[in-house]
Every structure is written in structure tokens, then in C-alpha cells.
Design an enzyme around this catalytic site. Sequence first.
Site, PDB file in Angstrom:
ATOM      1  N   GLY A  27      51.702  39.255  35.518  1.00 22.68           N
ATOM      2  CA  GLY A  27      50.605  38.566  35.234  1.00 22.68           C
ATOM      3  C   GLY A  27      48.953  39.122  36.647  1.00 22.68           C
ATOM      4  N   ASP A  71      47.252  43.569  43.887  1.00 26.60           N
ATOM      5  CA  ASP A  71      46.343  43.748  42.972  1.00 26.60           C
ATOM      6  C   ASP A  71      45.126  42.958  43.433  1.00 26.60           C
ATOM      7  OD1 ASP A  71      46.429  40.585  42.606  1.00 26.60           O
ATOM      8  OD2 ASP A  71      46.658  41.439  40.373  1.00 26.60           O
ATOM      9  N   LYS A  79      47.249  41.211  32.749  1.00 23.06           N
ATOM     10  CA  LYS A  79      45.897  40.974  32.754  1.00 23.06           C
ATOM     11  C   LYS A  79      45.169  41.712  31.591  1.00 23.06           C
ATOM     12  CE  LYS A  79      45.104  37.010  34.805  1.00 23.06           C
ATOM     13  NZ  LYS A  79      46.866  36.408  35.595  1.00 23.06           N
ATOM     14  N   ASP A 123      43.940  30.356  33.881  1.00 19.03           N
ATOM     15  CA  ASP A 123      43.736  30.754  35.119  1.00 19.03           C
ATOM     16  C   ASP A 123      42.070  31.799  35.280  1.00 19.03           C
ATOM     17  OD1 ASP A 123      45.224  32.568  33.401  1.00 19.03           O
ATOM     18  OD2 ASP A 123      45.486  33.586  35.640  1.00 19.03           O
ATOM     19  N   ASP A 124      41.919  32.433  36.283  1.00 20.32           N
ATOM     20  CA  ASP A 124      40.623  32.750  36.678  1.00 20.32           C
ATOM     21  C   ASP A 124      39.572  33.238  35.265  1.00 20.32           C
ATOM     22  OD1 ASP A 124      42.518  33.405  38.673  1.00 20.32           O
ATOM     23  OD2 ASP A 124      43.126  35.302  38.340  1.00 20.32           O
ATOM     24  N   ASN A 175      53.080  34.373  43.677  1.00 24.87           N
ATOM     25  CA  ASN A 175      52.689  35.348  43.943  1.00 24.87           C
ATOM     26  C   ASN A 175      52.481  36.384  45.034  1.00 24.87           C
ATOM     27  OD1 ASN A 175      50.687  35.682  41.658  1.00 24.87           O
ATOM     28  ND2 ASN A 175      49.210  34.329  42.607  1.00 24.87           N
ATOM     29  N   TRP A 196      54.313  29.647  39.502  1.00 24.48           N
ATOM     30  CA  TRP A 196      53.495  31.359  39.353  1.00 24.48           C
ATOM     31  C   TRP A 196      53.133  31.732  41.139  1.00 24.48           C
ATOM     32  CZ3 TRP A 196      50.067  33.656  35.691  1.00 24.48           C
ATOM     33  CH2 TRP A 196      49.799  34.515  35.959  1.00 24.48           C
TER      34      TRP A 196
END
Length: 656
Positions: free
Chosen positions: A197, A420, A228, A304-305, A415, A413
Site C-alpha cells: 500500500g 515512502d 498507490k 484513505d488519503d 505502517n 494496517w
Amino acid sequence: MRRRNVTSVACLLAAATAALCLASPSSSARAAGPGGSAALPPVSPNPQSISRSGSDAVVTGRVLVVADERTDAAALGRLVEELKAHGAGRVDVVAPGNVPPAAAGLLTVRLGPAARPDVARELGTTTAPDHAEGYALRVSAHRPGSAIALGGTDATGQFYAVQTLRQLFVRAGDDWKVAGAQATDFPSMPLRGTIEGFYGQPWTHAERLDQMDFYGDVKANTYVYAPKDDPYHRSKWRDPYPADKLAQLGELVRRATANHVRFTFAVSPGESICYSDPAHRKDLAAKLQAMYDLGTRAFSIPLDDISYTRWNCAGDKAAFGEPGRQAAATAQADLLNDVQHSFIATHPGAQPLQMVPTEYGDLTDTAYKQTLRTTLDPAIEVMWTGTDVVPPSITDQQAEGAAKLFGRKVFVWDNYPVNDYGNTSGRLLLAPYDKREAGLSAHLTGIVANPMNQPYASKVAVFGAADFTWNDTAYDARANWRRAMAYLAGGDRAATDALLVFGDLEHLAPTFGATPWQPQAPELARRTADFWASWDTGDRDDAVRELRTYATAIRNAPAVIREGSVQPGFVTDAGPWLDATGLWGDATVTMLDALDAWSAGDKDTATQQLAASQRLREQARAVRVDPPRNTWGSVQPKVGDGVLDTFLTQAETRMR
């Protein structure tokens, strides 16, 4: 000459890494049998229960495998492969009723459902768990032959029994044995694995195929496809995949299935979707259907985002009201419930839908979370990243709080080790998976780690995440770290030690804030602190000698890692960092030579060595990560920063 030089530093590496490799409680340490029987080899993930069953079983030149139509094909294939790799020149697969009379002198392995009569009989008092993906294993040494029973609660359990067995092979001179073990085992968390992701260059098809094999090895059962920077995942979500890309995804689904990994296809429409538009929902269903036709049975819709303070179309304002947290949650729940009811529920074998909320990383109750909590179908899995995008820890209390916020157990999830974002610029993240509290299995449906753009280097942390999610109460981060390095090194001791030295220099794990959640180079920091303590009390010769051993290990670690036993993909991923490490290590050895000369009163030699160390540091700083895979571009690879460079600066200051 190269082999001789590398081999000659193995003892240095072993001595240098002694503190890194301290034994800690693990399944292998607990597995010593009565009467002082030898401890079992380490097994990862840590089994729920494993102990000595008796003596080791000899792998005979011919081995019988007893299987039938209920035996998992992938498990059978891997079993035969492992037997042939460990001394069996011939493996005959026979049905339970067709075991030949001559089998008495042969190793016989029975593989299938734990309830199959012959498997159950050989398991004896070793009970199979009443748990999905569970298995029982028993090794019984007889004369003249031996027997092994591998019984799964289901097909995946059979596959995992074989994965445990492959770690029980031990050398016996030129031959092989199977350690006499009995195990009853099952996973603590239902969902375990990774989510691709991250932002930046996605993994290649070959790298993903390798990852599926790796996940099978570590008993991880979930891979979420969500890169992404795949345009068809995000910006072009309405467009079908081109034929060549779809063919690759189909191959990936098949490889995942062969390793009992649940390939989870994610499509992220939030940047442009009109929630109220039937055409958009039709396109979304078509995207999912194409993957279902390839064999995918698990799906995710990450939201998300994205912005949830504006609509992408006028129709959504009419349908859901003025944009805002509550309206966004209402629209999202309406879409997700529709997918769950009209697609998931109507497709045989489909798993509950997964989603990532727009508010995914805190414990604050809001109108958004309140609306999701009351309107989202209870069957839908909700992903949560912890108390922040990159949480410094995850506790049982926090997980329970998240469950209350979303009205269900959450799916984490995690991270880490993703690199990144800005604070990871120039970094490989090779610290162990850590600071997730034992007991989380009671509060979560599972954890998937978000890896780095560098897939092979990510295996260090993913190896730990798989171990933790399998048996969180027995997880030991430091013991697991060594096992992860040994896995990458193919079991080679010198290469494992070199990876531990290198990993210590890439140990820093940042957050989005100023404080990292794992420190940089803890072992080197301890050794340099000891060095200055000894130096300042006048014990300078011993101080130089002790630290020079470790500095030499740093200098030589890249050559050992590149020698051939470490997975080639890791060597490629770590290439620029290995280049820099060799130079930083050489600069440190040279600086210690300068300190030694300075302490002895030889100022000319000290000055020459100091200048040489400075030149090596300049060369190290000139190394670049190029070509870059990350969004941070071509940058200097960070190696032990804040520890190694600080020591060299301090040493230079002392000689002024």
C-alpha cells in the site's frame, strides 16, 4: 582468494555479534525433552505447543508418503520437494490402503486431514486443534523405519504442518534426520500478512511472485494488492486492466493460492467517485468481477488519503447533503453496504468486504466514526493504523478502544516497515517487528504490515509480523530478528552475523514526528559508549582492540552479504547501503588506528590515519541510492547516522 578472505572474518563477525545474538526464550529453548534430550531446531512462527516426542527419525533413501484425495495438493508438493532436498533419493506417494509390506524399513510420512484414520492413529496422543488453519505433527522414530504424521484441521493446516516439518530437518554427518517433535499448532489471528500500500515504484511481477512463496514459508495468509502508484488501482479505477496486466494478476492469484495466501484485490475510488451515480457503482462491480473471474475471493475498498470535505459530483450533495464528516461517512457506508450485499453476498466463496476509513489513524470519536459505527454493515472489516499513521506502539487497550469506535474488532494496517514518507528518506528499515503488545489477538481480526518499496529488505520486518500474528503471546522480537536474518542468509552462520551487523546500522524506525519509535544502531551505540568509558579511564589499548573487532565486522559485512548465500534480491535492494557501509566501516577502523597511534605518541601516523578516515567518509557521503525506487529520489543512504558519524566526530575532536 575472495572466499578465503570472507571466511577469515567469520570469527570476527561471530565475536562482534555475540551481544546481538543472545539467546532468548523461544520454542526451541522450551523444547528440550526429558533426560536432557537435544533441543529442537527453532521453528518460526513460534508454535502454540511443541515439544520432544523422542529420538530423531532418519531420512531413508526411499521415503513413502501416504496421501489421498483429501490431501492438499500444495502441501503434498512441498513435502515431496523438502524430502528430496534432505536426503530422499526417491519419494513414493501411495494411498492409505496401498502401503507396501516392504515399508517397514522406510521413513513413512502420512499427510492429510487430522481425522483421517491412519493419520489420527499415527498422531496418537498429539491432538489436532479445533481451529481454522490448525494442525498436529508427530515424529516417531522406530527401528528399522520411522513415521511422521502431519494432520491438518483443514487444507491450509496441512500446508502449515509441512512448513513446520521443513524446519525440523537436521544434519547427521552426511545424512539427514527429522528432529523428534510433536506439535499442536494454530494461528492466534485470522488475518496475517502484508498490504502493498505504499507510494512510489510498485513491486515488479517477479517480486510479487517471490513474496507469495515467502508468505507461504512464514504462514502468512493475506496479501492485499493496493499499490498507490498503480493507476488502475486509484486514479484510473473505472478503467479495466489491460490484458497483459490482467494476465499477470491472474498468475499472481494462482501463486498466492498455491501458498494458501488470500490474494485480496483492493480498488481505491475515493479521489473521483460519485457515490450516488449508478454508473460508477456498475464500473466498480465490473472491476471486482474481473478479479473474481481470475480466482480472487477477497476484496477491499480503501478510502484513505482522500478529501471528505468536498464532493466529486453535484449528485452527492443532493443525495447526502452538504459535504462533511457525517455526510462522507453516510455516502461511504451506502456504497460499501451495496458492495457487500450485491456483490460479496452473491458471489460464492467471497470473503467479507474490507475497507479503509478516511479517518484511519487515531482514537478520537467523531461524527464520521459515529456514522460508520451505526450504519456500516457489521460483516465489513474495518482497517485501522493505530494511534497515528505510524504508531510508536499498539496496545491491547488501544485496540479495544478502536473496536468501540468502529463497532467491531479492527484489522490493523501497520505502517512498518514502509519507507515512502519524508522521515524515511535514505533509509532501509531493518529493525525487528516490535512494540505490539502481547494479547492483541484477543482484540484484533489481524495485522498486515505495509512493506517498503524494497520487497526483499522488507522480509526482515514481515518475518516478525508473521510470527507475532501467529502467536503473539510467545513472540520475542530479538530472537525473531536473528531468525529472520538466518532465513535471508539461507541458514549460513557468517552471513547471518553479517546481516545482524548491517541491520543494526539500519535500525532506526521513524514516525511522522521528531521521535523515532526504534533507535538507531543500539548495539553500536552500546559499544561506542563502552569504548569512551574505557578510554577515559586509561584502558585505551583494550578499548581500541574491542571496538576494532566490531568496526572490522562492519567493514567486512557487505562482502560477506554479497558472497552468495544471502538472497540475491536482498543484495540488490540493499546495494547502495552496503556500498556505504563498507566505506563507513573502513573509516571507523582507520580512525581507531589513528586513535591508537595518537595514544602511543605517534602524532605523524595519527595525522595520516585521520586524513585517510576523512577521505573514506567523504566517499561514503558521495554514495547515492540510484536508481531510486522511492519517492525521495536519489539520496545519500543513511548508515548508522547519529551513532557512527558521531563517534568519528568525537574521535577527531579528542585528537586535537
